[in-house]
Design a protein around this motif. Structure first.
Motif, PDB file in Angstrom:
ATOM      1  N   TRP A  89     -35.931 -15.375 -48.278  1.00  0.00           N
ATOM      2  CA  TRP A  89     -36.549 -15.095 -49.568  1.00  0.00           C
ATOM      3  C   TRP A  89     -37.868 -14.357 -49.359  1.00  0.00           C
ATOM      4  O   TRP A  89     -38.468 -14.467 -48.283  1.00  0.00           O
ATOM      5  N   ASP A  92     -43.963 -13.841 -51.018  1.00  0.00           N
ATOM      6  CA  ASP A  92     -44.807 -14.016 -52.194  1.00  0.00           C
ATOM      7  C   ASP A  92     -44.154 -14.963 -53.192  1.00  0.00           C
ATOM      8  O   ASP A  92     -42.948 -14.867 -53.464  1.00  0.00           O
ATOM      9  N   LEU A  93     -44.934 -15.890 -53.761  1.00  0.00           N
ATOM     10  CA  LEU A  93     -44.391 -16.906 -54.656  1.00  0.00           C
ATOM     11  C   LEU A  93     -43.724 -16.302 -55.880  1.00  0.00           C
ATOM     12  O   LEU A  93     -42.605 -16.689 -56.256  1.00  0.00           O
ATOM     13  N   ALA A  94     -44.397 -15.354 -56.544  1.00  0.00           N
ATOM     14  CA  ALA A  94     -43.832 -14.749 -57.746  1.00  0.00           C
ATOM     15  C   ALA A  94     -42.566 -13.960 -57.427  1.00  0.00           C
ATOM     16  O   ALA A  94     -41.573 -14.022 -58.161  1.00  0.00           O
ATOM     17  N   ALA A  95     -42.606 -13.206 -56.333  1.00  0.00           N
ATOM     18  CA  ALA A  95     -41.419 -12.437 -55.932  1.00  0.00           C
ATOM     19  C   ALA A  95     -40.268 -13.374 -55.593  1.00  0.00           C
ATOM     20  O   ALA A  95     -39.104 -13.104 -55.926  1.00  0.00           O
ATOM     21  N   ARG A  96     -40.588 -14.482 -54.943  1.00  0.00           N
ATOM     22  CA  ARG A  96     -39.550 -15.446 -54.574  1.00  0.00           C
ATOM     23  C   ARG A  96     -38.913 -16.056 -55.823  1.00  0.00           C
ATOM     24  O   ARG A  96     -37.692 -16.245 -55.880  1.00  0.00           O
ATOM     25  N   ALA A  97     -39.724 -16.355 -56.819  1.00  0.00           N
ATOM     26  CA  ALA A  97     -39.191 -16.903 -58.071  1.00  0.00           C
ATOM     27  C   ALA A  97     -38.266 -15.898 -58.745  1.00  0.00           C
ATOM     28  O   ALA A  97     -37.182 -16.257 -59.243  1.00  0.00           O
ATOM     29  N   LEU A  98     -38.678 -14.641 -58.786  1.00  0.00           N
ATOM     30  CA  LEU A  98     -37.844 -13.603 -59.397  1.00  0.00           C
ATOM     31  C   LEU A  98     -36.556 -13.412 -58.603  1.00  0.00           C
ATOM     32  O   LEU A  98     -35.475 -13.255 -59.190  1.00  0.00           O
ATOM     33  N   CYS A 147     -36.568  -4.996 -60.350  1.00  0.00           N
ATOM     34  CA  CYS A 147     -36.956  -5.539 -59.040  1.00  0.00           C
ATOM     35  C   CYS A 147     -37.545  -4.457 -58.148  1.00  0.00           C
ATOM     36  O   CYS A 147     -38.571  -4.672 -57.481  1.00  0.00           O
ATOM     37  N   ARG A 150     -41.100  -3.533 -59.541  1.00  0.00           N
ATOM     38  CA  ARG A 150     -42.130  -4.576 -59.478  1.00  0.00           C
ATOM     39  C   ARG A 150     -42.364  -5.112 -58.072  1.00  0.00           C
ATOM     40  O   ARG A 150     -43.490  -5.457 -57.725  1.00  0.00           O
ATOM     41  N   GLN A 151     -41.290  -5.173 -57.270  1.00  0.00           N
ATOM     42  CA  GLN A 151     -41.394  -5.882 -55.996  1.00  0.00           C
ATOM     43  C   GLN A 151     -40.801  -5.114 -54.822  1.00  0.00           C
ATOM     44  O   GLN A 151     -40.714  -5.660 -53.724  1.00  0.00           O
TER      45      GLN A 151
END
Length: 218
Positions: A89, A92-98, A147, A150-151
């Motif tokens: 995964w 980054d926390l936000a990227a992982r959540a997405l 995706c 943003r990431q």
């Protein structure tokens, strides 16, 4: 000295089994050693053998010692924790959540694409697909573009570096190629990046060999 045996991943045909591809791709891409058991779907051999491996009678299933893990996403999560030290995964926390959100949407959604365009790696069709399929494709395009925008810095995949989210969508990319579905430039570049993976190329080579063997056995 205790000998540590590699895990066993039980899969279906490489030409057809989209759910099998997902964990296989993650393990192969990261160089995790595993034994592969391939059972041809919907055959007497499959039904006579699958009960020895899977409590659900379905593939894929991962076995490590006494542990049995079924369902593609569960196998991906276990593999990430067991062998990849979390690298499956994004960091980054936000990227992982997405990444988890889009993977879960793939896991439970896009029924018309699955039903009307089953994975067939060697198939090449130019016949139009239905409006229902194109609605699924449109939503997938929104996900991929979002995706990437943003990431997607730092690499050609949904979150830059290759991740479990890419494993979840790899069979979709293969369907788009097989059924000749038109997509935009961002989606096409992403599909090309997936197709360039040595692990995916190995899977496709095995799928072609399967189909060749089937033709020759008739």
């Amino acid at each position: 000295m205790t000998t540590v045996l590699p895990p066993t991943l039980v899969i279906g045909n490489k030409n057809y089994s989209s759910w099998s591809l997902r964990p296989w791709l993650l393990l192969r891409h990261h160089g995790v050693a595993f034994d592969e058991v391939r059972l041809p779907l919907d055959t007497p051999e499959f039904y006579a053998t699958i009960g020895n491996y899977s409590p659900t009678g379905r593939v894929p299933v991962l076995r490590e010692g006494e542990l049995v893990v079924w369902d593609s996403l569960a196998i991906l999560e276990y593999s990430n924790e067991r062998w990849l030290d979390g690298k499956g995964w994004p960091a980054d926390l936000a990227a992982r959540a997405l990444a988890r959100a889009v993977s879960a949407e793939m896991h439970s959604g896009f029924a018309e694409l699955r039903k009307q365009c089953p994975m067939d790696c060697v198939k090449r069709s130019t016949a139009p697909v239905s409006a229902e399929v194109m609605r699924d494709i449109a939503r997938i395009g929104v996900l991929w573009r979002d995706c990437r925008a943003r990431q997607g810095t730092g690499g050609p995949f949904l979150f830059g570096a290759f991740s479990i989210a890419d494993c979840m969508f790899a069979p979709v990319a293969l369907r788009i190629v097989s059924y000749g579905i038109e997509v935009g430039p961002v989606e096409r570049d992403y599909i090309d990046a997936l197709l360039a993976l040595p692990a995916l190329q190995a899977w496709l080579g095995d799928a072609e060999a399967e189909q060749r063997a089937r033709r020759e056995s008739r």
